[in-house]
Design an enzyme around this catalytic site. Structure first.
Site, PDB file in Angstrom:
ATOM      1  N   HIS A   1      22.257  38.511  51.481  1.00  0.00           N
ATOM      2  CA  HIS A   1      21.755  37.147  51.665  1.00  0.00           C
ATOM      3  C   HIS A   1      22.193  36.621  53.026  1.00  0.00           C
ATOM      4  O   HIS A   1      23.375  36.678  53.373  1.00  0.00           O
ATOM      5  CB  HIS A   1      22.289  36.230  50.560  1.00  0.00           C
ATOM      6  CG  HIS A   1      21.517  36.338  49.286  1.00  0.00           C
ATOM      7  ND1 HIS A   1      21.446  35.313  48.368  1.00  0.00           N
ATOM      8  CD2 HIS A   1      20.761  37.345  48.785  1.00  0.00           C
ATOM      9  CE1 HIS A   1      20.687  35.689  47.354  1.00  0.00           C
ATOM     10  NE2 HIS A   1      20.270  36.925  47.589  1.00  0.00           N
TER      11      HIS A   1
ATOM     12  N   TYR B   1      22.373  25.249  46.206  1.00  0.00           N
ATOM     13  CA  TYR B   1      23.458  24.337  45.842  1.00  0.00           C
ATOM     14  C   TYR B   1      22.867  22.929  45.821  1.00  0.00           C
ATOM     15  O   TYR B   1      22.435  22.423  46.859  1.00  0.00           O
ATOM     16  CB  TYR B   1      24.589  24.409  46.858  1.00  0.00           C
ATOM     17  CG  TYR B   1      25.438  25.659  46.773  1.00  0.00           C
ATOM     18  CD1 TYR B   1      26.690  25.630  46.166  1.00  0.00           C
ATOM     19  CD2 TYR B   1      24.991  26.862  47.309  1.00  0.00           C
ATOM     20  CE1 TYR B   1      27.483  26.763  46.096  1.00  0.00           C
ATOM     21  CE2 TYR B   1      25.775  28.012  47.238  1.00  0.00           C
ATOM     22  CZ  TYR B   1      27.016  27.948  46.629  1.00  0.00           C
ATOM     23  OH  TYR B   1      27.797  29.084  46.553  1.00  0.00           O
TER      24      TYR B   1
ATOM     25  N   PRO C   1      34.919  27.519  41.933  1.00  0.00           N
ATOM     26  CA  PRO C   1      33.934  28.550  42.318  1.00  0.00           C
ATOM     27  C   PRO C   1      32.908  28.081  43.335  1.00  0.00           C
ATOM     28  O   PRO C   1      32.117  28.898  43.807  1.00  0.00           O
ATOM     29  CB  PRO C   1      33.268  28.897  40.978  1.00  0.00           C
ATOM     30  CG  PRO C   1      33.443  27.681  40.135  1.00  0.00           C
ATOM     31  CD  PRO C   1      34.759  27.091  40.533  1.00  0.00           C
TER      32      PRO C   1
ATOM     33  N   LYS D   1      34.914  32.022  46.512  1.00  0.00           N
ATOM     34  CA  LYS D   1      36.077  32.621  47.155  1.00  0.00           C
ATOM     35  C   LYS D   1      37.007  33.418  46.228  1.00  0.00           C
ATOM     36  O   LYS D   1      37.850  34.168  46.696  1.00  0.00           O
ATOM     37  CB  LYS D   1      36.910  31.526  47.844  1.00  0.00           C
ATOM     38  CG  LYS D   1      36.221  30.940  49.056  1.00  0.00           C
ATOM     39  CD  LYS D   1      36.266  31.888  50.237  1.00  0.00           C
ATOM     40  CE  LYS D   1      35.225  31.584  51.270  1.00  0.00           C
ATOM     41  NZ  LYS D   1      33.956  32.274  51.100  1.00  0.00           N
TER      42      LYS D   1
ATOM     43  N   TYR E   1      32.001  30.204  54.463  1.00  0.00           N
ATOM     44  CA  TYR E   1      31.330  30.773  53.312  1.00  0.00           C
ATOM     45  C   TYR E   1      31.240  32.299  53.413  1.00  0.00           C
ATOM     46  O   TYR E   1      31.525  33.016  52.458  1.00  0.00           O
ATOM     47  CB  TYR E   1      29.917  30.184  53.183  1.00  0.00           C
ATOM     48  CG  TYR E   1      29.249  30.453  51.860  1.00  0.00           C
ATOM     49  CD1 TYR E   1      29.267  29.511  50.837  1.00  0.00           C
ATOM     50  CD2 TYR E   1      28.580  31.658  51.621  1.00  0.00           C
ATOM     51  CE1 TYR E   1      28.656  29.751  49.619  1.00  0.00           C
ATOM     52  CE2 TYR E   1      27.959  31.917  50.402  1.00  0.00           C
ATOM     53  CZ  TYR E   1      28.005  30.962  49.409  1.00  0.00           C
ATOM     54  OH  TYR E   1      27.401  31.217  48.197  1.00  0.00           O
TER      55      TYR E   1
END
Length: 399
Positions: free
Chosen positions: A81, A209, A301, A305, A393
């Site tokens: 991704h 998100y 979450p 990580k 990220y």
């Protein structure tokens, strides 16, 4: 077979407590380096594989699995991704990691990582003990620590040079350390994630998100045919109160119109509520005992990580032990806790920030909501802010 009530002594270099991905990865890295080790797990293999957890792998984690020789299926089946989608106020905004920093993440479920590591452990012939009861750690403040456990009515004692505590937040390893020797930092959030796994195609090519007045939502995936979805719920919620239909309706209400229209629903094959907390134990070394992964730290979450921090812990610890045994050099091992904690706290910060940015807090007022909206507006409109998100990220480099 030893009679019940008997005592069997064993000896190894490194005793690893916990057969989750952290313990198995450490065992594999040590095995590849020719260092004897044993893995001791209180649960059975089916229980270990049944844990539905993370699915986003940083490049550091992919590199660690490659180094351990367990990357074939990951590279064949993992989904690369190049970014994520942020959704708020009814529209979506793409954060393009590849364009911003030239790096990406890989979607490959923790269950599959564990399965690959289990297969490698079995192929190596190195010992692994499942359903080890009454595991206890002894003398880790001396030069010859020990791990004791019961198996089929027989008591076993493993003498070793070092113990790696990879047995999770509720495990025996951290609990074995005197309270006066450790310092705990913790924040418990007033909500959890209600998640389902379904045999349905993902609603989008990348993760979504979503920040919404009803609460946070996440559209994730495990493969091109298996999806993982979450909605924020109060801490008091019970999973049995959520039918599949209620979940899908709630998820759809928090998505932008295009995603809501494209959402494919189906029967859940797993449903659970995960509480959210930030947690760190300092230090991460106590004599000959080293904590790694969830035994030492927990992150919400939101920042993806947890598994990745465990992998970086294990890399630091493996390099330290390899340096000691192969080169008689203890410097990396002695620096283990300090190096891990620098990385841990950066991940804690990012995970806290993502959680604060996207969730609705029950005590937040209208001012707090406006600040949250302004933060989202600034983020999607600033290349510098997007680059910071992307760097964190995708994963900061191991020092």
């Amino acid at each position: 077979m030893a009679p019940n009530g008997s005592h069997i002594a064993h000896s190894t270099r490194v005793a690893i407590v916990g057969a989750g991905p952290a313990g198995l990865l450490l065992g594999q890295l040590l095995t590849v380096a020719g260092i004897d080790n044993i893995v001791i797990e209180q649960r059975g293999p089916d229980y270990v594989l049944g844990r539905i957890r993370a699915g986003i792998l940083e490049s550091v984690t992919v590199d660690a699995l490659t180094r351990a020789g367990v990357d074939a299926r990951l590279h064949a089946e993992g989904l690369v991704h190049h970014g994520i989608e942020l959704s708020y106020n009814g529209s979506r905004h793409h954060i393009d990691f590849q364009a911003l920093i030239g790096r990406s993440v890989t979607v490959y479920g923790q269950t599959e990582v564990t399965r690959d590591l289990m297969a490698a452990r079995q192929a190596s012939g190195m010992p692994i003990v499942y359903e080890a009861h009454d595991v206890s750690l002894h003398d880790f403040d001396t030069a010859r620590p020990k791990v004791r456990y019961r198996k089929d009515g027989v008591t076993h004692e493993v003498a070793c040079d070092y113990i790696a505590g990879c047995d999770g937040f509720h495990g025996v390893s951290r609990a074995s350390v005197p309270e006066t020797s450790k310092r705990i930092f913790e924040r418990i959030y007033p909500f959890g994630w209600l998640g389902i796994l379904s045999e349905t195609p993902p609603v989008a090519d990348e993760l979504i998100y979503a920040s919404h007045e009803r609460g946070f939502a996440l559209c994730s995936m495990r493969s091109k045919t298996r999806s993982r979805y979450y909605v924020q719920v109060p801490s008091c919620e019970k999973v049995e109160d959520w039918s599949d239909a209620r979940f899908w309706d709630e998820l759809r209400s928090r998505l932008d119109p295009e995603a809501a229209e494209a959402l494919v629903t189906g029967a859940s094959i797993e449903k659970s509520i995960a509480p959210l907390r930030s947690f760190v134990c300092e230090p991460m070394r106590f004599g000959r005992l080293f904590l790694a992964g969830d035994a030492a730290h927990i992150v919400p979450p939101t920042g993806a990580k947890g598994l990745n921090l465990a992998a970086s812990d294990v890399l630091y610890l493996a390099d330290g032990l390899i340096g000691l045994y192969q080169n008689d050099d203890a410097r990396e091992l002695d620096a283990y806790s300090e190096k891990c904690l620098r990385r841990v706290w950066k991940a804690e910060r990012f995970s806290w920030w993502m959680t604060s940015l996207l969730h609705r807090f029950p005590d937040a007022d209208d001012f707090a909501h406006r600040i949250q909206q302004a933060e989202l507006d600034y983020l999607v409109g600033s290349e510098a802010a997007c680059k910071s998100l992307a760097e964190n990220y995708v994963g900061l480099p191991c020092e």
